[in-house]
Design a protein around this motif. Structure first.
Motif, PDB file in Angstrom:
ATOM      1  N   ASN A 111      11.390   2.687  -3.049  1.00  0.00           N
ATOM      2  CA  ASN A 111      11.711   3.774  -2.126  1.00  0.00           C
ATOM      3  C   ASN A 111      11.211   5.122  -2.656  1.00  0.00           C
ATOM      4  O   ASN A 111      10.606   5.214  -3.732  1.00  0.00           O
ATOM      5  N   VAL A 112      11.479   6.172  -1.904  1.00  0.00           N
ATOM      6  CA  VAL A 112      11.011   7.514  -2.270  1.00  0.00           C
ATOM      7  C   VAL A 112      11.578   7.953  -3.614  1.00  0.00           C
ATOM      8  O   VAL A 112      10.882   8.560  -4.433  1.00  0.00           O
ATOM      9  N   GLU A 113      12.840   7.645  -3.854  1.00  0.00           N
ATOM     10  CA  GLU A 113      13.476   8.041  -5.110  1.00  0.00           C
ATOM     11  C   GLU A 113      12.779   7.397  -6.308  1.00  0.00           C
ATOM     12  O   GLU A 113      12.600   8.043  -7.348  1.00  0.00           O
ATOM     13  N   TYR A 114      12.374   6.146  -6.160  1.00  0.00           N
ATOM     14  CA  TYR A 114      11.673   5.472  -7.253  1.00  0.00           C
ATOM     15  C   TYR A 114      10.321   6.131  -7.511  1.00  0.00           C
ATOM     16  O   TYR A 114       9.939   6.387  -8.660  1.00  0.00           O
ATOM     17  N   TRP A 115       9.595   6.435  -6.448  1.00  0.00           N
ATOM     18  CA  TRP A 115       8.296   7.092  -6.606  1.00  0.00           C
ATOM     19  C   TRP A 115       8.448   8.469  -7.248  1.00  0.00           C
ATOM     20  O   TRP A 115       7.620   8.885  -8.059  1.00  0.00           O
ATOM     21  N   ASP A 116       9.510   9.175  -6.893  1.00  0.00           N
ATOM     22  CA  ASP A 116       9.756  10.475  -7.522  1.00  0.00           C
ATOM     23  C   ASP A 116       9.926  10.332  -9.029  1.00  0.00           C
ATOM     24  O   ASP A 116       9.468  11.173  -9.802  1.00  0.00           O
ATOM     25  N   ARG A 117      10.580   9.255  -9.445  1.00  0.00           N
ATOM     26  CA  ARG A 117      10.816   9.050 -10.880  1.00  0.00           C
ATOM     27  C   ARG A 117       9.525   8.719 -11.621  1.00  0.00           C
ATOM     28  O   ARG A 117       9.267   9.249 -12.702  1.00  0.00           O
ATOM     29  N   ILE A 118       8.710   7.845 -11.057  1.00  0.00           N
ATOM     30  CA  ILE A 118       7.524   7.409 -11.800  1.00  0.00           C
ATOM     31  C   ILE A 118       6.391   8.433 -11.749  1.00  0.00           C
ATOM     32  O   ILE A 118       5.448   8.349 -12.534  1.00  0.00           O
ATOM     33  N   GLU A 152       0.847  -1.189   0.000  1.00  0.00           N
ATOM     34  CA  GLU A 152       0.000   0.000   0.000  1.00  0.00           C
ATOM     35  C   GLU A 152       0.884   1.241   0.000  1.00  0.00           C
ATOM     36  O   GLU A 152       1.861   1.322   0.744  1.00  0.00           O
ATOM     37  N   ALA A 153       0.554   2.205  -0.849  1.00  0.00           N
ATOM     38  CA  ALA A 153       1.316   3.453  -0.926  1.00  0.00           C
ATOM     39  C   ALA A 153       0.357   4.631  -0.998  1.00  0.00           C
ATOM     40  O   ALA A 153      -0.668   4.575  -1.683  1.00  0.00           O
ATOM     41  N   VAL A 154       0.689   5.683  -0.268  1.00  0.00           N
ATOM     42  CA  VAL A 154      -0.071   6.931  -0.318  1.00  0.00           C
ATOM     43  C   VAL A 154       0.800   7.953  -1.032  1.00  0.00           C
ATOM     44  O   VAL A 154       1.954   8.165  -0.659  1.00  0.00           O
ATOM     45  N   PHE A 155       0.261   8.587  -2.071  1.00  0.00           N
ATOM     46  CA  PHE A 155       1.073   9.492  -2.882  1.00  0.00           C
ATOM     47  C   PHE A 155       0.248  10.684  -3.350  1.00  0.00           C
ATOM     48  O   PHE A 155      -0.980  10.689  -3.280  1.00  0.00           O
ATOM     49  N   SER A 156       0.966  11.698  -3.824  1.00  0.00           N
ATOM     50  CA  SER A 156       0.338  12.867  -4.434  1.00  0.00           C
ATOM     51  C   SER A 156       0.871  13.013  -5.842  1.00  0.00           C
ATOM     52  O   SER A 156       2.033  12.694  -6.117  1.00  0.00           O
ATOM     53  N   ASN A 157       0.038  13.521  -6.733  1.00  0.00           N
ATOM     54  CA  ASN A 157       0.452  13.699  -8.125  1.00  0.00           C
ATOM     55  C   ASN A 157       1.422  14.850  -8.293  1.00  0.00           C
ATOM     56  O   ASN A 157       1.437  15.790  -7.506  1.00  0.00           O
ATOM     57  N   ARG A 158       2.195  14.801  -9.366  1.00  0.00           N
ATOM     58  CA  ARG A 158       2.860  15.990  -9.856  1.00  0.00           C
ATOM     59  C   ARG A 158       1.812  16.804 -10.614  1.00  0.00           C
ATOM     60  O   ARG A 158       0.820  16.258 -11.092  1.00  0.00           O
ATOM     61  N   ILE A 159       2.028  18.104 -10.729  1.00  0.00           N
ATOM     62  CA  ILE A 159       1.083  18.940 -11.458  1.00  0.00           C
ATOM     63  C   ILE A 159       0.971  18.450 -12.892  1.00  0.00           C
ATOM     64  O   ILE A 159       1.961  18.297 -13.596  1.00  0.00           O
TER      65      ILE A 159
END
Length: 200
Positions: free
Chosen positions: A191-198, A139-146
């Protein structure tokens, strides 16, 4: 001699009056421009209420955006006032920029809805995913990029990427220590870095 002087004055007045009117229009809309800027706007036929209202927002709030930037957006068919109003409203969002909003504006997208969507947390759940001898619940909680929120089937695309990455990892994982595997997934695989990329 007097006739020629009067003729010269009349010529200068006729030539400068439209430029002065452009400057007065800007002033009426709380924007400040020089005579030189008014002349350029008159020459390019880009003086407009939307341009000057956008410029007023820039000047009143000390945005690092030039009149030339606003004019370029306006000449391309965009609305400088609308873009600057949104940029002012959401100025606390660090990833938001004039360039990004201008691109969305020129693409004809509803970027205000996209921004509002990006402010909401979303949850992605993957349940009982069986890979080899392992069963994964994630489970992951995330926010979109604009702008990302404008894409259709976003969660499905993210889920597919996550499953592919987990599959590639677990097919090569050696060992049966589940706690060690879980820690490695959270700190190295997803990890956070992977989520930042996708989410770019």
């Amino acid at each position: 001699m007097t006739f020629f002087i009067l003729l010269l004055i009349a010529f200068i007045s006729i030539f400068s009056l439209p430029v002065i009117l452009v400057q007065l229009q800007a002033k009426r809309l709380n924007a400040k421009i020089t005579i030189s800027e008014a002349f350029k706007l008159r020459a390019s036929k880009s003086a407009s209420e939307k341009l000057f209202k956008g410029l007023a927002i820039v000047q009143e709030n000390n945005f690092n955006i030039s009149l030339s930037d606003l004019e370029t957006l306006h000449l391309a068919g965009g609305n400088p006032e609308k873009v600057m109003t949104a940029l002012l409203k959401y100025r606390d969002i660090k990833s938001l920029s004039f360039q990004k909003l201008s691109a969305l504006e020129l693409a004809g997208l509803d970027y205000e809805a996209s921004i509002e969507d990006s402010l909401k947390d979303k949850t992605l759940r993957i349940e009982s995913l069986k890979i080899g001898q392992f069963v994964i619940n994630y489970e992951a909680v995330f926010s979109n990029r604009i702008g990302l929120g404008l894409e259709e089937n976003q969660n499905e695309n993210l889920e597919s990427k996550i499953i592919d990455r987990l599959t590639n990892f677990l097919m090569n994982w050696e060992g049966e220590d589940k706690l060690k595997m879980q820690h490695y997934i959270l700190t190295n695989v997803l990890n956070v870095e992977y989520w930042d990329r996708i989410l770019v």
